[in-house]
Design a protein around this motif. Structure first.
Motif, PDB file in Angstrom:
ATOM      1  N   ILE A  98      35.176  40.741  15.892  1.00  0.00           N
ATOM      2  CA  ILE A  98      35.880  39.456  15.858  1.00  0.00           C
ATOM      3  C   ILE A  98      35.378  38.575  17.001  1.00  0.00           C
ATOM      4  N   ILE A  99      35.000  37.352  16.637  1.00  0.00           N
ATOM      5  CA  ILE A  99      34.542  36.375  17.620  1.00  0.00           C
ATOM      6  C   ILE A  99      35.501  35.191  17.675  1.00  0.00           C
ATOM      7  N   GLY A 100      35.877  34.666  16.518  1.00  0.00           N
ATOM      8  CA  GLY A 100      36.775  33.519  16.452  1.00  0.00           C
ATOM      9  C   GLY A 100      38.160  33.922  15.998  1.00  0.00           C
ATOM     10  N   LEU A 101      39.178  33.350  16.645  1.00  0.00           N
ATOM     11  CA  LEU A 101      40.582  33.680  16.374  1.00  0.00           C
ATOM     12  C   LEU A 101      41.258  32.557  15.587  1.00  0.00           C
ATOM     13  N   PRO A 102      42.399  32.844  14.958  1.00  0.00           N
ATOM     14  CA  PRO A 102      43.099  31.831  14.163  1.00  0.00           C
ATOM     15  C   PRO A 102      43.318  30.528  14.944  1.00  0.00           C
ATOM     16  N   GLY A 103      43.034  29.409  14.245  1.00  0.00           N
ATOM     17  CA  GLY A 103      43.239  28.093  14.839  1.00  0.00           C
ATOM     18  C   GLY A 103      42.076  27.591  15.671  1.00  0.00           C
ATOM     19  N   GLU A 104      41.123  28.447  15.995  1.00  0.00           N
ATOM     20  CA  GLU A 104      39.977  28.027  16.808  1.00  0.00           C
ATOM     21  C   GLU A 104      38.905  27.381  15.929  1.00  0.00           C
ATOM     22  N   THR A 105      38.049  26.606  16.584  1.00  0.00           N
ATOM     23  CA  THR A 105      36.879  26.045  15.916  1.00  0.00           C
ATOM     24  C   THR A 105      35.650  26.759  16.465  1.00  0.00           C
ATOM     25  N   VAL A 106      34.856  27.313  15.559  1.00  0.00           N
ATOM     26  CA  VAL A 106      33.664  28.084  15.928  1.00  0.00           C
ATOM     27  C   VAL A 106      32.433  27.310  15.481  1.00  0.00           C
ATOM     28  N   GLN A 107      31.432  27.276  16.362  1.00  0.00           N
ATOM     29  CA  GLN A 107      30.154  26.670  16.007  1.00  0.00           C
ATOM     30  C   GLN A 107      29.048  27.402  16.751  1.00  0.00           C
ATOM     31  N   GLY A 111      21.676  28.730  19.059  1.00  0.00           N
ATOM     32  CA  GLY A 111      21.717  30.190  19.048  1.00  0.00           C
ATOM     33  C   GLY A 111      22.878  30.815  19.785  1.00  0.00           C
ATOM     34  N   TYR A 112      23.791  30.006  20.330  1.00  0.00           N
ATOM     35  CA  TYR A 112      24.932  30.540  21.084  1.00  0.00           C
ATOM     36  C   TYR A 112      26.244  30.126  20.432  1.00  0.00           C
ATOM     37  N   VAL A 113      27.255  30.963  20.618  1.00  0.00           N
ATOM     38  CA  VAL A 113      28.577  30.717  20.037  1.00  0.00           C
ATOM     39  C   VAL A 113      29.372  29.778  20.930  1.00  0.00           C
ATOM     40  N   TYR A 114      29.990  28.792  20.315  1.00  0.00           N
ATOM     41  CA  TYR A 114      30.902  27.874  20.994  1.00  0.00           C
ATOM     42  C   TYR A 114      32.270  27.986  20.336  1.00  0.00           C
ATOM     43  N   LEU A 120      30.782  30.390  24.620  1.00  0.00           N
ATOM     44  CA  LEU A 120      31.434  31.684  24.825  1.00  0.00           C
ATOM     45  C   LEU A 120      30.583  32.495  25.801  1.00  0.00           C
ATOM     46  N   GLU A 121      30.890  32.375  27.081  1.00  0.00           N
ATOM     47  CA  GLU A 121      30.093  33.001  28.144  1.00  0.00           C
ATOM     48  C   GLU A 121      30.275  34.514  28.197  1.00  0.00           C
ATOM     49  N   SER A 122      31.432  34.984  27.777  1.00  0.00           N
ATOM     50  CA  SER A 122      31.729  36.419  27.905  1.00  0.00           C
ATOM     51  C   SER A 122      31.230  37.226  26.717  1.00  0.00           C
ATOM     52  N   ASP A 123      30.401  36.644  25.881  1.00  0.00           N
ATOM     53  CA  ASP A 123      29.917  37.325  24.683  1.00  0.00           C
ATOM     54  C   ASP A 123      28.791  38.287  25.034  1.00  0.00           C
ATOM     55  N   ILE A 124      29.131  39.408  25.626  1.00  0.00           N
ATOM     56  CA  ILE A 124      28.139  40.384  26.071  1.00  0.00           C
ATOM     57  C   ILE A 124      27.603  41.240  24.928  1.00  0.00           C
ATOM     58  N   TYR A 125      28.281  41.211  23.784  1.00  0.00           N
ATOM     59  CA  TYR A 125      27.882  42.087  22.685  1.00  0.00           C
ATOM     60  C   TYR A 125      26.729  41.513  21.884  1.00  0.00           C
ATOM     61  N   GLY A 126      26.660  40.214  21.799  1.00  0.00           N
ATOM     62  CA  GLY A 126      25.580  39.577  21.063  1.00  0.00           C
ATOM     63  C   GLY A 126      24.705  38.801  22.013  1.00  0.00           C
ATOM     64  N   ALA A 127      24.021  39.500  22.889  1.00  0.00           N
ATOM     65  CA  ALA A 127      23.254  38.852  23.960  1.00  0.00           C
ATOM     66  C   ALA A 127      22.036  38.104  23.444  1.00  0.00           C
ATOM     67  N   GLU A 128      21.539  38.478  22.266  1.00  0.00           N
ATOM     68  CA  GLU A 128      20.343  37.810  21.768  1.00  0.00           C
ATOM     69  C   GLU A 128      20.690  36.428  21.203  1.00  0.00           C
ATOM     70  N   VAL A 129      19.740  35.522  21.307  1.00  0.00           N
ATOM     71  CA  VAL A 129      19.901  34.169  20.772  1.00  0.00           C
ATOM     72  C   VAL A 129      19.791  34.247  19.253  1.00  0.00           C
ATOM     73  N   MET A 130      20.780  33.687  18.544  1.00  0.00           N
ATOM     74  CA  MET A 130      20.779  33.743  17.082  1.00  0.00           C
ATOM     75  C   MET A 130      19.787  32.743  16.511  1.00  0.00           C
ATOM     76  N   LYS A 131      18.946  33.221  15.619  1.00  0.00           N
ATOM     77  CA  LYS A 131      17.954  32.366  14.983  1.00  0.00           C
ATOM     78  C   LYS A 131      18.555  31.583  13.831  1.00  0.00           C
ATOM     79  N   ASN A 132      19.560  32.159  13.165  1.00  0.00           N
ATOM     80  CA  ASN A 132      20.153  31.523  11.989  1.00  0.00           C
ATOM     81  C   ASN A 132      21.650  31.294  12.211  1.00  0.00           C
ATOM     82  N   PRO A 133      22.049  30.038  12.432  1.00  0.00           N
ATOM     83  CA  PRO A 133      23.476  29.780  12.613  1.00  0.00           C
ATOM     84  C   PRO A 133      24.252  29.805  11.302  1.00  0.00           C
ATOM     85  N   GLY A 134      23.530  29.749  10.175  1.00  0.00           N
ATOM     86  CA  GLY A 134      24.195  29.760   8.876  1.00  0.00           C
ATOM     87  C   GLY A 134      25.189  28.625   8.746  1.00  0.00           C
TER      88      GLY A 134
END
Length: 193
Positions: A98-107, A111-114, A120-134
């Protein structure tokens, strides 16, 4: 006289044997009901299939799901959850974080989660830069009972970025990955936070 005693003992032995059979059936029914209760409401074994959660979880590892805790508390950011997924008539279960919680806006920007416009600075689990934001290239606002999920192996995961997976409703969450039971050298509780 000894013949009379033998005849009297036979009905007692038959009653005793019938009673033992009934007791055995009773205990088997109780054991079956207890097993069904545990599998449906307490815990469940599942197996990791694929590499979308590498390096946290590897293909072929076996886990026990906690199906109780979400009855008493809400899922939290970084919880590893399991939920059903159906494609082309084939049902399977996905395991994601789980990255985004109810009521939040995710973008996903560059390559990084906002979350709500902040990286989202504390996102230690997905340290790699995402190539596809989908679909998260555009802001996704989650409903009151929706969660946004990603695999830890961000560039090799079919997750909330894909329309066919989308947002996960709380009612669709099967459980929280709790304990790794196989392989034995990796046995232990899973880190979520």
């Amino acid at each position: 006289m000894s013949k009379a005693n033998t005849k009297e003992q036979e009905p007692k032995e038959q009653k005793s044997m019938a009673r033992e059979i009934l007791e055995m059936v009773f205990y088997l029914v109780i054991a079956l009901l207890a097993a069904l209760f545990i599998v449906n409401f307490v815990g469940q074994r599942t197996q990791v299939d694929g590499h979308s959660m590498d390096p946290t979880l590897a293909d072929g590892q076996n886990l026990i799901l906690d199906k109780v805790s979400y009855r008493f508390r809400d899922p939290e950011r970084y919880d590893i959850i399991v939920f059903p997924f159906e494609e082309n008539g084939k049902k399977e279960h996905f395991i994601k974080r789980i990255i985004g919680l109810p009521g939040e806006t995710v973008q996903i920007i560059d390559g990084y989660v906002y979350i709500n416009g902040e990286k989202l600075e504390s996102d230690i689990y997905g340290a790699e830069v995402m190539k596809n934001p989908g679909r998260a290239a555009e802001p996704i606002t989650l409903g009151d009972d929706e969660y946004f999920v990603l695999g830890d192996n961000r560039n090799n995961s079919r997750d909330g970025r894909y329309p066919e997976v989308g947002n996960i409703k709380r009612s669709d969450i099967t459980g929280r990955a709790f304990l790794r039971i196989w392989p034995l050298n990796k046995f232990g509780l899973l880190k979520h936070q």
